[in-house]
Design a protein around this motif. Sequence first.
Motif, mmCIF file in Angstrom:
data_model
loop_
_atom_site.group_PDB
_atom_site.id
_atom_site.type_symbol
_atom_site.label_atom_id
_atom_site.label_comp_id
_atom_site.label_asym_id
_atom_site.label_seq_id
_atom_site.Cartn_x
_atom_site.Cartn_y
_atom_site.Cartn_z
ATOM 1 N N UNK A 7 0.816 -1.219 0.000
ATOM 2 C CA UNK A 7 0.000 0.000 0.000
ATOM 3 C C UNK A 7 0.850 1.270 0.000
ATOM 4 N N UNK A 8 2.175 1.137 0.035
ATOM 5 C CA UNK A 8 3.040 2.310 0.072
ATOM 6 C C UNK A 8 2.941 3.086 -1.243
ATOM 7 N N UNK A 9 2.572 4.369 -1.171
ATOM 8 C CA UNK A 9 2.482 5.151 -2.408
ATOM 9 C C UNK A 9 3.856 5.440 -3.003
ATOM 10 N N UNK A 10 4.900 5.507 -2.158
ATOM 11 C CA UNK A 10 6.255 5.821 -2.620
ATOM 12 C C UNK A 10 7.171 4.614 -2.460
ATOM 13 N N UNK A 11 6.676 3.465 -2.896
ATOM 14 C CA UNK A 11 7.372 2.199 -2.704
ATOM 15 C C UNK A 11 8.781 2.227 -3.300
ATOM 16 N N UNK A 12 8.930 2.889 -4.454
ATOM 17 C CA UNK A 12 10.227 2.894 -5.127
ATOM 18 C C UNK A 12 11.296 3.617 -4.309
ATOM 19 N N UNK A 13 10.858 4.560 -3.448
ATOM 20 C CA UNK A 13 11.817 5.268 -2.600
ATOM 21 C C UNK A 13 12.490 4.327 -1.605
ATOM 22 N N UNK A 14 11.847 3.192 -1.361
ATOM 23 C CA UNK A 14 12.407 2.210 -0.435
ATOM 24 C C UNK A 14 13.067 1.045 -1.167
ATOM 25 N N UNK A 15 13.241 1.162 -2.473
ATOM 26 C CA UNK A 15 13.901 0.115 -3.233
ATOM 27 C C UNK A 15 12.962 -0.834 -3.926
ATOM 28 N N UNK A 16 11.658 -0.598 -3.797
ATOM 29 C CA UNK A 16 10.681 -1.462 -4.455
ATOM 30 C C UNK A 16 10.480 -2.772 -3.708
ATOM 31 N N UNK A 17 9.574 -3.583 -4.215
ATOM 32 C CA UNK A 17 9.242 -4.848 -3.562
ATOM 33 C C UNK A 17 10.431 -5.803 -3.533
ATOM 34 N N UNK A 18 11.303 -5.714 -4.540
ATOM 35 C CA UNK A 18 12.457 -6.616 -4.564
ATOM 36 C C UNK A 18 13.375 -6.367 -3.371
ATOM 37 N N UNK A 19 13.552 -5.067 -2.994
ATOM 38 C CA UNK A 19 14.411 -4.757 -1.846
ATOM 39 C C UNK A 19 13.753 -5.186 -0.534
ATOM 40 N N UNK A 20 12.434 -4.985 -0.435
ATOM 41 C CA UNK A 20 11.722 -5.406 0.774
ATOM 42 C C UNK A 20 11.769 -6.926 0.916
ATOM 43 N N UNK A 21 11.682 -7.633 -0.202
ATOM 44 C CA UNK A 21 11.799 -9.089 -0.160
ATOM 45 C C UNK A 21 13.199 -9.501 0.286
ATOM 46 N N UNK A 22 14.195 -8.719 -0.140
ATOM 47 C CA UNK A 22 15.573 -8.996 0.279
ATOM 48 C C UNK A 22 15.709 -8.827 1.793
ATOM 49 N N UNK A 23 15.113 -7.749 2.329
ATOM 50 C CA UNK A 23 15.148 -7.540 3.787
ATOM 51 C C UNK A 23 14.534 -8.724 4.515
ATOM 52 N N UNK A 24 13.386 -9.170 4.020
ATOM 53 C CA UNK A 24 12.698 -10.279 4.667
ATOM 54 C C UNK A 24 13.548 -11.542 4.652
ATOM 55 N N UNK A 25 14.352 -11.724 3.598
ATOM 56 C CA UNK A 25 15.200 -12.919 3.517
ATOM 57 C C UNK A 25 16.314 -12.902 4.553
ATOM 58 N N UNK A 26 16.641 -11.714 5.078
ATOM 59 C CA UNK A 26 17.677 -11.596 6.100
ATOM 60 C C UNK A 26 17.135 -11.819 7.514
ATOM 61 N N UNK A 27 15.810 -11.935 7.671
ATOM 62 C CA UNK A 27 15.200 -12.056 9.007
ATOM 63 C C UNK A 27 15.806 -13.216 9.782
ATOM 64 N N UNK A 28 16.120 -12.960 11.064
ATOM 65 C CA UNK A 28 16.702 -13.991 11.930
ATOM 66 C C UNK A 28 16.282 -13.682 13.366
ATOM 67 N N UNK A 29 15.137 -14.224 13.781
ATOM 68 C CA UNK A 29 14.553 -13.883 15.084
ATOM 69 C C UNK A 29 15.435 -14.327 16.236
ATOM 70 N N UNK A 30 16.157 -15.425 16.059
ATOM 71 C CA UNK A 30 16.974 -15.942 17.152
ATOM 72 C C UNK A 30 18.126 -14.999 17.487
ATOM 73 N N UNK A 31 18.551 -14.215 16.515
ATOM 74 C CA UNK A 31 19.690 -13.314 16.751
ATOM 75 C C UNK A 31 19.244 -11.856 16.864
ATOM 76 N N UNK A 32 17.973 -11.647 17.147
ATOM 77 C CA UNK A 32 17.436 -10.294 17.152
ATOM 78 C C UNK A 32 18.143 -9.410 18.185
ATOM 79 N N UNK A 33 18.349 -9.936 19.417
ATOM 80 C CA UNK A 33 19.010 -9.129 20.451
ATOM 81 C C UNK A 33 20.431 -8.756 20.035
ATOM 82 N N UNK A 34 21.113 -9.685 19.349
ATOM 83 C CA UNK A 34 22.461 -9.380 18.884
ATOM 84 C C UNK A 34 22.483 -8.276 17.848
#
Length: 423
Positions: A70-97
Amino acid sequence: MSLNHAEFIVTGFEEMSIAEKAFLGSLMKADYLLKDTVVQPEQLASTRHQELMRRMVEWNREGKNIDFTTLPDLENFGGMSYLAELLSFADLERFEGMEKLILDSWKEREKRNILSVAAHNDWEIAKVIAELDRINQSKVDDHTSLQQALLTIYEAPWEEQTILQAATTGINKLDEMTGGFQEGEVTIIAARPSMGKTDVMLHFAKMSGWAGYLPLIFSLEMPEKLITKRLIASTGGFNRSKMRDPKRLLSENQKNNWANVIGHLNETHIQIFDGSGQTVAEMRAKTRKMMNQYPNKKPILFIDYLTLIQPGQIYGGNSHQQVTEISKSLKTMAKDFKCPVICLAQLNRSVESRADKRPMMSDIRESGSVEQDADVILFLYREAYYDKESQDNTLDIIVSKNRNGSVGYISVNYNKYTGEIVE
């Protein structure tokens, strides 16, 4: 590409970029972490990451699910491909680190900025130190387990010293009146200085620990070493003054009992966090970390004390608004973690000017919000506090507010030399 399945040889900016990607990806994957993280958007190094986190925080506050489509300025954040890349880095076990790495990097940037501004504007050294201290107060790694603390003090009697369901209160009559410390409830223990607040808190912490809870002590004023020594003194019946030099001052019988006291205290699994200026958000992060480390134990939080908690906002120095925010945050934390929260509070000096010095609700500093948000309010009163010649060791615990039970008071024996509480 998960951090669990890849190894990176990175330094400096690259390492920070990956940490921020993993941090944001984790927030996207588990948005409940937005309520617990101690990292603020402006503490991220990348301006794009800052703005992205701000959007996520706004959505979370409004009760919306995170939906980047729903982001109107999605491209300013790198587009869906960049957001998908961020999600691929998710690591809940190391969140505190990740949080620690981001905060450490932010602190270093802030320190360099402060030193640069100080040199340009010719600041006095006291102002520079004060600003650097303010930066250093944001920490998540001030944790000491009692087991670790006891290990370091175990040999003290033989070493030269250089000149630490409902949860029971451990007091039957108080348990009968309040039902013990209930999950999701906030208990305020209020008294004048030196009335015995900390000793009562440590008594409750020990008793809940021996009953199977995980006591987390957030000591915003007293360092871990003093807390540990107080716990040993009250458990072993040792005069606190002897804890300065156990080898020279403890009797042989007390030394022979030392190992038993250490072993008994070790069973409480008390955890001590002694960083000054902690915020409720920091306490939440540390509590969640301990819950992950001890999944089979329910936490019970002890905070010493209310007005030393750092508010999330300054409110122009308005102490009433600051205490209101903290009070509500403590209640929210108790409910979110389904655990009891016990917080100490100071009383105003006004009690000293009255003929009857037994405390009342209005004696609590900034009492309005505290009185409203707390489920139980306990006042402590000792007649001997005002009559120095008195040999009476009675401590009255006055139940002034009890949302789910009766009010009244009970009396216990209090040894001010050892800190021991006896029914």
